[in-house]
Design a protein around this motif. Structure first.
Motif, PDB file in Angstrom:
ATOM      1  N   GLN A   1      38.623  42.456  40.480  1.00  0.00           N
ATOM      2  CA  GLN A   1      39.991  41.960  40.631  1.00  0.00           C
ATOM      3  C   GLN A   1      40.093  41.048  41.855  1.00  0.00           C
ATOM      4  O   GLN A   1      40.744  39.993  41.808  1.00  0.00           O
ATOM      5  N   LEU A   2      39.458  41.466  42.944  1.00  0.00           N
ATOM      6  CA  LEU A   2      39.442  40.627  44.142  1.00  0.00           C
ATOM      7  C   LEU A   2      38.779  39.287  43.872  1.00  0.00           C
ATOM      8  O   LEU A   2      39.248  38.247  44.340  1.00  0.00           O
ATOM      9  N   LEU A   3      37.706  39.291  43.120  1.00  0.00           N
ATOM     10  CA  LEU A   3      37.038  38.044  42.760  1.00  0.00           C
ATOM     11  C   LEU A   3      38.009  37.112  42.038  1.00  0.00           C
ATOM     12  O   LEU A   3      38.085  35.922  42.355  1.00  0.00           O
ATOM     13  N   ASP A   4      38.769  37.642  41.096  1.00  0.00           N
ATOM     14  CA  ASP A   4      39.747  36.829  40.370  1.00  0.00           C
ATOM     15  C   ASP A   4      40.796  36.241  41.315  1.00  0.00           C
ATOM     16  O   ASP A   4      41.169  35.073  41.201  1.00  0.00           O
ATOM     17  N   VAL A   5      41.272  37.052  42.263  1.00  0.00           N
ATOM     18  CA  VAL A   5      42.273  36.579  43.233  1.00  0.00           C
ATOM     19  C   VAL A   5      41.683  35.486  44.120  1.00  0.00           C
ATOM     20  O   VAL A   5      42.332  34.460  44.365  1.00  0.00           O
ATOM     21  N   LEU A   6      40.465  35.686  44.589  1.00  0.00           N
ATOM     22  CA  LEU A   6      39.817  34.673  45.425  1.00  0.00           C
ATOM     23  C   LEU A   6      39.671  33.350  44.682  1.00  0.00           C
ATOM     24  O   LEU A   6      39.992  32.280  45.215  1.00  0.00           O
ATOM     25  N   LYS A   7      39.195  33.420  43.448  1.00  0.00           N
ATOM     26  CA  LYS A   7      39.022  32.201  42.659  1.00  0.00           C
ATOM     27  C   LYS A   7      40.355  31.517  42.379  1.00  0.00           C
ATOM     28  O   LYS A   7      40.459  30.294  42.459  1.00  0.00           O
ATOM     29  N   ALA A   8      41.378  32.310  42.062  1.00  0.00           N
ATOM     30  CA  ALA A   8      42.701  31.745  41.775  1.00  0.00           C
ATOM     31  C   ALA A   8      43.293  31.043  42.990  1.00  0.00           C
ATOM     32  O   ALA A   8      44.085  30.109  42.851  1.00  0.00           O
ATOM     33  N   ASN A   9      42.899  31.470  44.181  1.00  0.00           N
ATOM     34  CA  ASN A   9      43.398  30.873  45.415  1.00  0.00           C
ATOM     35  C   ASN A   9      42.407  29.900  46.047  1.00  0.00           C
ATOM     36  O   ASN A   9      42.552  29.513  47.200  1.00  0.00           O
ATOM     37  N   GLN A  10      41.403  29.523  45.276  1.00  0.00           N
ATOM     38  CA  GLN A  10      40.402  28.537  45.675  1.00  0.00           C
ATOM     39  C   GLN A  10      39.705  28.894  46.986  1.00  0.00           C
ATOM     40  O   GLN A  10      39.418  28.043  47.821  1.00  0.00           O
ATOM     41  N   ILE A  11      39.408  30.193  47.153  1.00  0.00           N
ATOM     42  CA  ILE A  11      38.655  30.672  48.311  1.00  0.00           C
ATOM     43  C   ILE A  11      37.172  30.542  47.972  1.00  0.00           C
ATOM     44  O   ILE A  11      36.738  30.913  46.883  1.00  0.00           O
ATOM     45  N   GLU A  12      36.393  30.028  48.914  1.00  0.00           N
ATOM     46  CA  GLU A  12      34.955  29.842  48.680  1.00  0.00           C
ATOM     47  C   GLU A  12      34.263  31.204  48.588  1.00  0.00           C
ATOM     48  O   GLU A  12      34.330  32.019  49.502  1.00  0.00           O
ATOM     49  N   VAL A  13      33.608  31.440  47.464  1.00  0.00           N
ATOM     50  CA  VAL A  13      32.860  32.679  47.241  1.00  0.00           C
ATOM     51  C   VAL A  13      31.384  32.372  47.458  1.00  0.00           C
ATOM     52  O   VAL A  13      30.820  31.513  46.782  1.00  0.00           O
ATOM     53  N   GLU A  14      30.767  33.071  48.407  1.00  0.00           N
ATOM     54  CA  GLU A  14      29.337  32.868  48.678  1.00  0.00           C
ATOM     55  C   GLU A  14      28.504  33.438  47.549  1.00  0.00           C
ATOM     56  O   GLU A  14      27.582  32.792  47.067  1.00  0.00           O
ATOM     57  N   PHE A  15      28.808  34.685  47.130  1.00  0.00           N
ATOM     58  CA  PHE A  15      28.196  35.242  45.934  1.00  0.00           C
ATOM     59  C   PHE A  15      29.143  36.254  45.305  1.00  0.00           C
ATOM     60  O   PHE A  15      29.891  36.936  45.981  1.00  0.00           O
ATOM     61  N   GLU A  16      29.140  36.273  43.972  1.00  0.00           N
ATOM     62  CA  GLU A  16      29.998  37.166  43.204  1.00  0.00           C
ATOM     63  C   GLU A  16      29.447  38.591  43.244  1.00  0.00           C
ATOM     64  O   GLU A  16      28.325  38.808  43.712  1.00  0.00           O
ATOM     65  N   PRO A  17      30.223  39.576  42.751  1.00  0.00           N
ATOM     66  CA  PRO A  17      29.758  40.966  42.813  1.00  0.00           C
ATOM     67  C   PRO A  17      28.345  41.131  42.259  1.00  0.00           C
ATOM     68  O   PRO A  17      28.028  40.661  41.167  1.00  0.00           O
TER      69      PRO A  17
ATOM     70  N   ILE B   1      23.626  46.183  45.089  1.00  0.00           N
ATOM     71  CA  ILE B   1      22.824  46.309  46.301  1.00  0.00           C
ATOM     72  C   ILE B   1      21.603  47.125  45.899  1.00  0.00           C
ATOM     73  O   ILE B   1      21.736  48.250  45.415  1.00  0.00           O
ATOM     74  N   ARG B   2      20.448  46.534  46.045  1.00  0.00           N
ATOM     75  CA  ARG B   2      19.192  47.101  45.550  1.00  0.00           C
ATOM     76  C   ARG B   2      19.340  47.356  44.047  1.00  0.00           C
ATOM     77  O   ARG B   2      19.680  46.437  43.332  1.00  0.00           O
ATOM     78  N   GLU B   3      19.129  48.577  43.593  1.00  0.00           N
ATOM     79  CA  GLU B   3      19.238  48.867  42.157  1.00  0.00           C
ATOM     80  C   GLU B   3      20.615  49.404  41.768  1.00  0.00           C
ATOM     81  O   GLU B   3      20.826  49.823  40.638  1.00  0.00           O
ATOM     82  N   GLY B   4      21.560  49.446  42.698  1.00  0.00           N
ATOM     83  CA  GLY B   4      22.894  49.960  42.405  1.00  0.00           C
ATOM     84  C   GLY B   4      22.969  51.454  42.632  1.00  0.00           C
ATOM     85  O   GLY B   4      22.003  52.054  43.085  1.00  0.00           O
ATOM     86  N   PRO B   5      24.060  52.097  42.372  1.00  0.00           N
ATOM     87  CA  PRO B   5      25.269  51.534  41.781  1.00  0.00           C
ATOM     88  C   PRO B   5      26.169  50.809  42.772  1.00  0.00           C
ATOM     89  O   PRO B   5      27.167  50.214  42.371  1.00  0.00           O
ATOM     90  N   SER B   6      25.856  50.848  44.083  1.00  0.00           N
ATOM     91  CA  SER B   6      26.711  50.148  45.037  1.00  0.00           C
ATOM     92  C   SER B   6      26.626  48.637  44.787  1.00  0.00           C
ATOM     93  O   SER B   6      25.604  48.114  44.346  1.00  0.00           O
ATOM     94  N   MET B   7      27.756  47.964  45.067  1.00  0.00           N
ATOM     95  CA  MET B   7      27.871  46.532  44.829  1.00  0.00           C
ATOM     96  C   MET B   7      28.605  45.888  46.000  1.00  0.00           C
ATOM     97  O   MET B   7      29.341  46.560  46.723  1.00  0.00           O
ATOM     98  N   HIS B   8      28.432  44.580  46.125  1.00  0.00           N
ATOM     99  CA  HIS B   8      29.206  43.833  47.113  1.00  0.00           C
ATOM    100  C   HIS B   8      29.312  42.374  46.699  1.00  0.00           C
ATOM    101  O   HIS B   8      28.641  41.917  45.780  1.00  0.00           O
ATOM    102  N   MET B   9      30.224  41.673  47.376  1.00  0.00           N
ATOM    103  CA  MET B   9      30.342  40.222  47.223  1.00  0.00           C
ATOM    104  C   MET B   9      30.748  39.673  48.574  1.00  0.00           C
ATOM    105  O   MET B   9      31.217  40.403  49.443  1.00  0.00           O
ATOM    106  N   MET B  10      30.564  38.380  48.761  1.00  0.00           N
ATOM    107  CA  MET B  10      30.840  37.752  50.038  1.00  0.00           C
ATOM    108  C   MET B  10      31.629  36.472  49.790  1.00  0.00           C
ATOM    109  O   MET B  10      31.350  35.725  48.850  1.00  0.00           O
ATOM    110  N   CYS B  11      32.633  36.249  50.665  1.00  0.00           N
ATOM    111  CA  CYS B  11      33.412  35.016  50.592  1.00  0.00           C
ATOM    112  C   CYS B  11      33.656  34.513  52.009  1.00  0.00           C
ATOM    113  O   CYS B  11      33.258  35.151  52.977  1.00  0.00           O
TER     114      CYS B  11
END
Length: 82
Positions: free
Chosen positions: A39-55, A58-68
């Motif tokens: 959901q945060l990814l969608d909000v960032l894209k809708a507001n034209q925020i630069e996303v460094e990498f999408e979700p 991390i390693r094999e999971g299940p943890s995940m991250h994204m950076m903007c």
């Protein structure tokens, strides 16, 4: 909790380089579930925020991250612990 990020007073902010700059490398914020991360990814894209990498896992999971980047260039990480 309130976090305030101020935009720099210059038209050309300097991108942070962890090897040459002193200062904040990034700010990490935890989200409660994987759905919130997307959901945060969608909000960032809708507001034209630069996303460094999408979700991504991390390693094999299940943890995940994204950076903007917030408008003055500070990197923001959103982290789901899995």
């Amino acid at each position: 909790m309130t976090i305030t990020l101020w935009k720099t007073q210059t038209d050309e902010p300097v991108k942070f380089d962890r090897k040459t700059n002193i200062g904040l490398h990034h700010l990490a914020l935890r989200v409660e579930n994987k759905g919130e991360l997307f959901q945060l990814l969608d909000v960032l894209k809708a507001n034209q925020i630069e996303v460094e990498f999408e979700p991504t896992f991390i390693r094999e999971g299940p943890s995940m991250h994204m950076m903007c980047y917030e408008p003055s260039g500070i990197r923001i990480e959103f982290y789901y612990p899995g």
